[in-house]
Design a protein around this motif. Structure first.
Motif, mmCIF file in Angstrom:
data_model
loop_
_atom_site.group_PDB
_atom_site.id
_atom_site.type_symbol
_atom_site.label_atom_id
_atom_site.label_comp_id
_atom_site.label_asym_id
_atom_site.label_seq_id
_atom_site.Cartn_x
_atom_site.Cartn_y
_atom_site.Cartn_z
ATOM 1 N N ARG A 1 -49.616 -27.071 -104.459
ATOM 2 C CA ARG A 1 -49.866 -28.361 -104.655
ATOM 3 C C ARG A 1 -51.229 -28.377 -103.874
ATOM 4 O O ARG A 1 -52.246 -29.105 -104.453
ATOM 5 C CB ARG A 1 -48.802 -29.281 -104.046
ATOM 6 C CG ARG A 1 -49.163 -30.737 -104.583
ATOM 7 C CD ARG A 1 -48.051 -31.626 -104.096
ATOM 8 N NE ARG A 1 -48.162 -33.082 -104.664
ATOM 9 C CZ ARG A 1 -47.153 -33.961 -104.297
ATOM 10 N NH1 ARG A 1 -46.413 -33.640 -103.812
ATOM 11 N NH2 ARG A 1 -47.436 -35.066 -104.943
ATOM 12 N N LYS B 1 -52.518 -34.992 -108.218
ATOM 13 C CA LYS B 1 -51.716 -35.083 -107.283
ATOM 14 C C LYS B 1 -50.724 -36.119 -107.318
ATOM 15 O O LYS B 1 -49.509 -35.999 -107.150
ATOM 16 C CB LYS B 1 -52.438 -34.925 -105.888
ATOM 17 C CG LYS B 1 -51.236 -34.905 -104.748
ATOM 18 C CD LYS B 1 -51.972 -34.911 -103.471
ATOM 19 C CE LYS B 1 -51.071 -34.647 -102.032
ATOM 20 N NZ LYS B 1 -50.416 -35.997 -102.042
ATOM 21 N N LYS C 1 -44.098 -24.454 -103.080
ATOM 22 C CA LYS C 1 -44.404 -25.623 -104.242
ATOM 23 C C LYS C 1 -45.311 -26.403 -103.405
ATOM 24 O O LYS C 1 -46.435 -26.816 -103.923
ATOM 25 C CB LYS C 1 -43.251 -26.446 -104.444
ATOM 26 C CG LYS C 1 -43.397 -27.642 -105.458
ATOM 27 C CD LYS C 1 -42.210 -28.462 -105.834
ATOM 28 C CE LYS C 1 -42.427 -29.548 -106.877
ATOM 29 N NZ LYS C 1 -41.640 -30.470 -107.084
ATOM 30 N N LYS C 2 -45.358 -26.916 -101.958
ATOM 31 C CA LYS C 2 -46.479 -27.582 -101.362
ATOM 32 C C LYS C 2 -47.555 -26.635 -101.450
ATOM 33 O O LYS C 2 -48.704 -27.427 -101.367
ATOM 34 C CB LYS C 2 -45.837 -27.860 -99.945
ATOM 35 C CG LYS C 2 -44.552 -28.879 -99.929
ATOM 36 C CD LYS C 2 -44.955 -30.369 -100.344
ATOM 37 C CE LYS C 2 -43.874 -31.121 -100.173
ATOM 38 N NZ LYS C 2 -44.366 -32.491 -100.781
ATOM 39 N N GLY D 1 -43.272 -27.163 -94.814
ATOM 40 C CA GLY D 1 -43.672 -26.870 -96.159
ATOM 41 C C GLY D 1 -42.907 -25.569 -97.051
ATOM 42 O O GLY D 1 -42.376 -24.886 -96.292
#
Length: 582
Positions: free
Chosen positions: A210, A474, A206-207, A203
């Motif tokens: 999230r 999400k 950004k992950k 990852g």
């Protein structure tokens, strides 16, 4: 010239003749071949380039000819392509090298076909300077594709597995694992690192953001919005019980003071219409036997119990939507009746009465649906067979299933949050009903049990709303700032500040919940009245009603002042945040 592939001679038919220079246009005319000169064959030599093997021409002149032929560029093929005859068609398909020798190609064709001698072939290409490697050039003969080139001349090899493994030890990624024992293989996997990295990509920032949004930011902002919306609904509910009766009393007092029949305005007609709907709704619920409905619902099985609750919840949402339209039509009729002329007063009055009757029917049905939901929840709480847990699990996870895996827009998410706010307020009204029932009928210590059951209901609702909105945000790539925008719209609604027409208001009609609450609290107040003559009981009814009204009015004032203070603070905070970002 003799070229062999897989131990067999390939023979093709081509046209012979002289090869024009690169600047000379090709012609379809055929030039007769020169006289053949025989030479003694020499020992065969093999040239290997990578995986390609070529049996060269068994003649020293032919070898020199090949060396010179390998120095002609790709443009020679383009300019001499048309020399090939009708039985042989050259296909432009060059895979490996930027230059392919047309002369070398024709040389091989003529020598395979047996039409030219070695000396003639040498004379044909003797004037050329450079030809680089000859790659696979496809051509057709008699409608069939034939590949001539280095790779096409490779010998056949055995397909025996042992021979393949012997000649190509790196054929497998790690052929040594075939010789390892299971224990050595397992230990090798243990020391090789994390096995999940082979199936899951690494990852990035950004992950990570999230994940944090799903776990922290979205649940916090969503719950903050629901709590603010709950108090907005509470303010509307208290306004129905305090502001509307006060306005009606003031209108009646004005009529009595002036002693003139003044035609009321649109707001006063709307208040009278809502009061009539509320009164008839309470009167209709007073005729319903709650004990009978309770025993009918309690006699059902556990599965049927939460099925009934889910059906009632669906009807509740339908009644909310229909009730909003009905009330808007009633307010429109009130406005038309207040501004109509004397000629149209009869038709407008009939229209108002018809809309009032429709509103009464709609809200009586909605009140009955809410009362049935409250009785069902009360049945689950009183039961000792985990019926409440079954109800919460089935209802809440059915809600997740019906919402999370659907594609929703930002506007639809806005409506969904408002439905959750109204649902939270309805659950509070249901728990108030359960509390009133326990006050009237419960025996023994029941307060702690009621407290834990109510806490279980609220915790489940909070968790389900957090999970639902986290995954909705999400899956639909909605940022948490959207919930801050929804809260800003709600704050502007509280402050009556709506500069943007795109803002959506929280529409909550408290008539049906008010009918249920009044119907539930009426028996509780009846137990507080002393026995005696009618006028004495009437006196205490006035006293308790006045005290209740005063408490509700104080509570309503505190709620609206707190809401306006927090709404002003949050709107200013959002303005400062936007200016800082800009």
């Amino acid at each position: 010239m003799s070229v062999r592939s897989n131990g067999r001679n390939l023979s093709f038919e081509i046209l012979s003749g002289y090869l024009p220079s690169s600047g000379e246009p090709s012609s379809g005319e055929v030039t007769p071949p020169r006289s053949k000169r025989k030479r003694k064959p020499k020992k065969k030599k093999h040239k290997t380039d990578g995986n390609a093997t070529l049996e060269t021409i068994p003649n020293s002149d032919d070898e020199a000819l090949l060396l010179r032929a390998q120095e002609i560029g790709f443009k020679e093929l383009e300019s001499r392509r048309s020399v090939c005859g009708t039985s042989t068609t050259v296909v432009d398909q060059v895979h490996h090298s930027p230059s392919v020798s047309c002369v070398s190609f024709e040389l091989r064709q003529r020598n395979i076909n047996g039409g030219l001698g070695d000396a003639d072939v040498a004379d044909e290409v003797g004037s050329k300077k450079e030809v680089q490697e000859v790659n696979n050039v496809g051509f057709k003969r008699d409608g069939q594709d034939v590949n001539v080139g280095f790779k096409g001349l490779e010998k056949e090899k055995s397909l025996d597995w042992n021979q393949v493994m012997k000649e190509n030890p790196g054929f497998l990624h790690d052929s040594s694992i075939l010789e390892k024992s299971p224990l050595k293989y397992f230990m090798g996997e243990v020391y090789s690192g994390n096995s999940l990295r082979s199936t899951i990509s690494v990852g990035n920032e950004k992950k990570r953001q999230r994940v944090y949004n799903s776990m922290f930011h979205v649940p916090w902002r969503c719950e903050r919005l629901i709590v603010a919306g709950f108090f907005v609904c509470l303010d509307s509910f208290l306004s129905l019980l305090t502001i509307m009766p006060a306005r009606i009393l003031m209108t009646i007092w004005k009529l009595l003071k002036t002693r003139q029949l003044l035609w009321p305005n649109a707001a006063e007609l709307a208040d009278f219409g809502c009061f009539i709907v509320l009164g008839l709704g309470v009167a209709s619920l007073q005729m319903i036997d709650i004990s009978l409905i309770y025993h009918v619902i309690r006699g059902q099985g556990t599965i049927k119990l939460y099925v009934v609750y889910n059906v009632l919840e669906i009807f509740d949402k339908l009644c909310q939507s229909f009730g909003e339209d009905v009330l808007q039509v009633l307010f429109n009729s009130a406005e038309g009746l207040s501004t109509c002329s004397k000629d149209n007063i009869t038709s407008e009055l009939m229209q108002f009465i018809l809309d009032e009757a429709i509103a009464v029917i709609a809200f009586v049905v909605h009140s009955f649906v809410l009362l049935a939901q409250a009785i069902t929840l009360s049945t689950c709480i009183i039961a000792h067979n985990n019926a409440l847990l079954a109800l919460l699990v089935s209802n809440n996870f059915a809600e997740i299933k019906s919402n999370v895996f659907k594609r929703v827009s930002k506007e639809n998410l806005h409506n969904l949050v408002y439905y959750d706010i109204i649902e939270r307020f309805h659950i509070t009204a249901f728990l108030l009903f359960v509390l009133a029932q326990n006050l009237l009928e419960a025996e023994g210590p029941w307060l702690s049990s009621f407290f834990w059951n109510a806490l279980e209901v609220y915790v489940c609702e909070i968790l389900i709303d957090a999970i639902k909105h986290s995954f909705l945000a999400k899956f639909n790539e909605i940022k948490p700032v959207a919930y801050s925008e929804f809260l800003e719209d709600l704050c502007r609604q509280i402050l009556n500040d709506k500069p943007d027409e795109r803002q959506k208001d929280l529409t909550f009609i408290p008539i049906a919940p008010a009918c249920v609450v009044i119907r539930v609290l009426t028996p509780v107040y009846a137990t507080l009245l002393p026995y005696g003559p009618f006028y004495w009981r009437f006196f205490w009814i006035i006293v308790w009603s006045s005290l209740t009204y005063i408490m509700l009015a104080i509570f309503k004032t505190l709620v609206i002042l707190l809401l306006r203070f927090l709404a002003t603070w949050y709107v200013n905070l959002r303005l400062r945040t936007k200016q800082h970002v800009d």
